[in-house]
Write a protein that holds these residues in place. Structure first.
Motif, PDB file in Angstrom:
ATOM      1  N   LEU A  70       6.594  38.724  15.867  1.00  0.00           N
ATOM      2  CA  LEU A  70       7.443  37.607  16.289  1.00  0.00           C
ATOM      3  C   LEU A  70       6.610  36.365  16.589  1.00  0.00           C
ATOM      4  O   LEU A  70       7.033  35.239  16.327  1.00  0.00           O
ATOM      5  N   THR A  71       5.399  36.579  17.118  1.00  0.00           N
ATOM      6  CA  THR A  71       4.509  35.449  17.391  1.00  0.00           C
ATOM      7  C   THR A  71       4.059  34.782  16.102  1.00  0.00           C
ATOM      8  O   THR A  71       4.057  33.543  15.985  1.00  0.00           O
ATOM      9  N   VAL A  72       3.686  35.597  15.114  1.00  0.00           N
ATOM     10  CA  VAL A  72       3.271  35.050  13.822  1.00  0.00           C
ATOM     11  C   VAL A  72       4.437  34.333  13.143  1.00  0.00           C
ATOM     12  O   VAL A  72       4.263  33.259  12.541  1.00  0.00           O
ATOM     13  N   MET A  73       5.641  34.891  13.249  1.00  0.00           N
ATOM     14  CA  MET A  73       6.819  34.240  12.674  1.00  0.00           C
ATOM     15  C   MET A  73       7.099  32.912  13.378  1.00  0.00           C
ATOM     16  O   MET A  73       7.500  31.935  12.737  1.00  0.00           O
ATOM     17  N   ALA A  74       6.889  32.854  14.692  1.00  0.00           N
ATOM     18  CA  ALA A  74       7.085  31.601  15.429  1.00  0.00           C
ATOM     19  C   ALA A  74       6.072  30.554  14.970  1.00  0.00           C
ATOM     20  O   ALA A  74       6.416  29.374  14.819  1.00  0.00           O
ATOM     21  N   TYR A  75       4.846  30.980  14.731  1.00  0.00           N
ATOM     22  CA  TYR A  75       3.824  30.055  14.234  1.00  0.00           C
ATOM     23  C   TYR A  75       4.192  29.550  12.836  1.00  0.00           C
ATOM     24  O   TYR A  75       4.042  28.356  12.533  1.00  0.00           O
ATOM     25  N   ASP A  76       4.693  30.451  12.000  1.00  0.00           N
ATOM     26  CA  ASP A  76       5.118  30.059  10.651  1.00  0.00           C
ATOM     27  C   ASP A  76       6.224  29.012  10.709  1.00  0.00           C
ATOM     28  O   ASP A  76       6.200  28.020   9.973  1.00  0.00           O
ATOM     29  N   ARG A  77       7.195  29.195  11.591  1.00  0.00           N
ATOM     30  CA  ARG A  77       8.283  28.215  11.719  1.00  0.00           C
ATOM     31  C   ARG A  77       7.768  26.899  12.314  1.00  0.00           C
ATOM     32  O   ARG A  77       8.253  25.820  11.968  1.00  0.00           O
ATOM     33  N   TYR A  78       6.814  26.997  13.237  1.00  0.00           N
ATOM     34  CA  TYR A  78       6.236  25.775  13.820  1.00  0.00           C
ATOM     35  C   TYR A  78       5.550  24.937  12.747  1.00  0.00           C
ATOM     36  O   TYR A  78       5.747  23.715  12.667  1.00  0.00           O
ATOM     37  N   VAL A  79       4.748  25.581  11.896  1.00  0.00           N
ATOM     38  CA  VAL A  79       4.064  24.859  10.811  1.00  0.00           C
ATOM     39  C   VAL A  79       5.086  24.283   9.840  1.00  0.00           C
ATOM     40  O   VAL A  79       4.956  23.150   9.369  1.00  0.00           O
ATOM     41  N   SER A  80       6.133  25.057   9.551  1.00  0.00           N
ATOM     42  CA  SER A  80       7.155  24.607   8.604  1.00  0.00           C
ATOM     43  C   SER A  80       7.873  23.360   9.100  1.00  0.00           C
ATOM     44  O   SER A  80       8.212  22.470   8.312  1.00  0.00           O
ATOM     45  N   ILE A  81       8.103  23.263  10.399  1.00  0.00           N
ATOM     46  CA  ILE A  81       8.852  22.135  10.958  1.00  0.00           C
ATOM     47  C   ILE A  81       7.943  20.949  11.266  1.00  0.00           C
ATOM     48  O   ILE A  81       8.249  19.805  10.922  1.00  0.00           O
ATOM     49  N   CYS A  82       6.811  21.210  11.894  1.00  0.00           N
ATOM     50  CA  CYS A  82       5.972  20.125  12.386  1.00  0.00           C
ATOM     51  C   CYS A  82       4.927  19.658  11.373  1.00  0.00           C
ATOM     52  O   CYS A  82       4.432  18.538  11.477  1.00  0.00           O
ATOM     53  N   LYS A  83       4.580  20.517  10.415  1.00  0.00           N
ATOM     54  CA  LYS A  83       3.588  20.131   9.402  1.00  0.00           C
ATOM     55  C   LYS A  83       4.069  20.556   8.021  1.00  0.00           C
ATOM     56  O   LYS A  83       3.388  21.328   7.331  1.00  0.00           O
ATOM     57  N   PRO A  84       5.221  20.073   7.602  1.00  0.00           N
ATOM     58  CA  PRO A  84       5.802  20.564   6.340  1.00  0.00           C
ATOM     59  C   PRO A  84       4.961  20.243   5.111  1.00  0.00           C
ATOM     60  O   PRO A  84       4.929  21.019   4.160  1.00  0.00           O
ATOM     61  N   LEU A  85       4.290  19.076   5.106  1.00  0.00           N
ATOM     62  CA  LEU A  85       3.502  18.691   3.942  1.00  0.00           C
ATOM     63  C   LEU A  85       2.224  19.531   3.810  1.00  0.00           C
ATOM     64  O   LEU A  85       1.658  19.642   2.720  1.00  0.00           O
ATOM     65  N   GLN A  86       1.795  20.138   4.911  1.00  0.00           N
ATOM     66  CA  GLN A  86       0.596  20.982   4.890  1.00  0.00           C
ATOM     67  C   GLN A  86       0.936  22.471   4.917  1.00  0.00           C
ATOM     68  O   GLN A  86       0.037  23.310   4.996  1.00  0.00           O
ATOM     69  N   TYR A  87       2.229  22.773   4.847  1.00  0.00           N
ATOM     70  CA  TYR A  87       2.663  24.168   5.052  1.00  0.00           C
ATOM     71  C   TYR A  87       2.001  25.120   4.060  1.00  0.00           C
ATOM     72  O   TYR A  87       1.458  26.164   4.449  1.00  0.00           O
ATOM     73  N   HIS A  88       2.036  24.806   2.778  1.00  0.00           N
ATOM     74  CA  HIS A  88       1.512  25.713   1.761  1.00  0.00           C
ATOM     75  C   HIS A  88      -0.012  25.802   1.805  1.00  0.00           C
ATOM     76  O   HIS A  88      -0.586  26.778   1.302  1.00  0.00           O
ATOM     77  N   ILE A  89      -0.649  24.812   2.392  1.00  0.00           N
ATOM     78  CA  ILE A  89      -2.103  24.880   2.561  1.00  0.00           C
ATOM     79  C   ILE A  89      -2.452  25.784   3.745  1.00  0.00           C
ATOM     80  O   ILE A  89      -3.359  26.620   3.670  1.00  0.00           O
ATOM     81  N   ILE A  90      -1.714  25.604   4.850  1.00  0.00           N
ATOM     82  CA  ILE A  90      -1.983  26.394   6.051  1.00  0.00           C
ATOM     83  C   ILE A  90      -1.558  27.848   5.862  1.00  0.00           C
ATOM     84  O   ILE A  90      -2.303  28.782   6.182  1.00  0.00           O
TER      85      ILE A  90
END
Length: 285
Positions: A70-90
């Motif tokens: 659940l923590t990793v999923m929360a991090y994934d959603r955080y990156v998706s929302i706050c850093k969408p342009l870097q999502y596929h890099i991160i």
């Protein structure tokens, strides 16, 4: 799990982590309910000591792996929302494999140390008034604490803090309202309409995760009450809380995601239609 496996469009970080979450739920429920069903068919409700320790080990892995996933999923959603342009890099494939390994191997090895310490403590009783074995109940029927018992308690407390309390804090941090509002406000600039749409979808996927986190946290609180107040509870309440802890979260998690996530609903309908079409063609032939 079958839908995620069969549909290549769902081979994305969020659904891969969801697959892992469901696997841990299967592990936890499988550690308890086959034995419970077996006991219902017999008059002797017994278990070997090794079998009891194995049940504790699998249940503990389920509990900790659920929080870590659940923590990793929360991090994934955080990156998706706050850093969408870097999502596929991160969230590239190597990072996904790393997060999966950490969220599974850390609980497996850390819980193994706890079970080893528990197994070295001598027992003064062989009776547990519970539906299944858990680490605290085994320690409670041991012959005094001693240095080994104290070490086991300290190690268990360290696991709870590092692998349950800390993940909970990180999940809540990822849902920090300021970060969500800031990213949404930034994406409202007219030239970034595509970015806004992607973030709206990402926000939509946060709701199932939040529902699962709340559901599992409630189950965990029930588990703590269950472990501390078992002696004071009636048999009926004892069984009900056991049911809540080990069956409802693994059952509800895939249902919540299946109902709330548009992509999974669409893929489920597609696979069902495909199976019906193949069945009809086979019957006509």
């Amino acid at each position: 799990m079958l839908v995620i496996y069969l549909e290549s469009s769902l081979h994305k970080p969020m659904y891969i982590f969801l697959f892992n979450l469901i696997c841990s739920g299967l592990l936890g429920s499988s550690a308890v309910w086959p034995k419970v069903l077996s006991n219902l068919l017999t008059d002797w409700h017994t278990s070997s000591y090794e079998g009891c320790l194995l049940q504790v080990y699998l249940l503990s892995i389920y509990a900790v792996c659920t929080y870590s996933t659940l923590t990793v999923m929360a991090y994934d959603r955080y990156v998706s929302i706050c850093k969408p342009l870097q999502y596929h890099i991160i969230m590239n494939p190597s990072k996904i494999r790393m997060w999966l390994m950490l969220s599974n191997l850390v609980p497996v090895f850390s819980i193994a140390g706890q079970i080893y310490l528990t197994s070295r403590i001598p027992l003064c009783s062989r009776t547990l008034n519970k539906l299944f074995c858990d680490n605290l109940s085994i320690i409670n029927i041991s012959c005094g604490a001693g240095s080994l018992g104290i070490l086991s308690n300290v190690y268990g407390l360290l696991i709870i803090v590092c692998l349950s309390v800390l993940p909970t804090f990180l999940i809540l941090l990822s849902y920090n309202k300021k970060k969500i509002l800031l990213s949404t406000k930034t994406s409202s600039v007219p030239p970034l309409k595509v970015l806004k749409n992607s973030q709206s979808k990402a926000l939509g996927t946060c709701l199932p995760h939040l529902m699962i986190f709340i559901n599992y946290s409630i189950a965990t609180v029930f588990s703590v009450i269950y472990n501390r107040l078992t002696v004071l509870m009636s048999i009926e309440m004892n069984v009900f809380i056991s049911f809540q802890v080990t069956l409802l979260p693994p059952l509800l998690h895939p249902v919540i995601y299946g109902v709330r996530t548009k992509e999974i609903r669409k893929c489920t309908v597609k696979i069902t239609q495909r199976l019906c079409a193949s069945t009809n063609s086979a019957s006509i032939a």
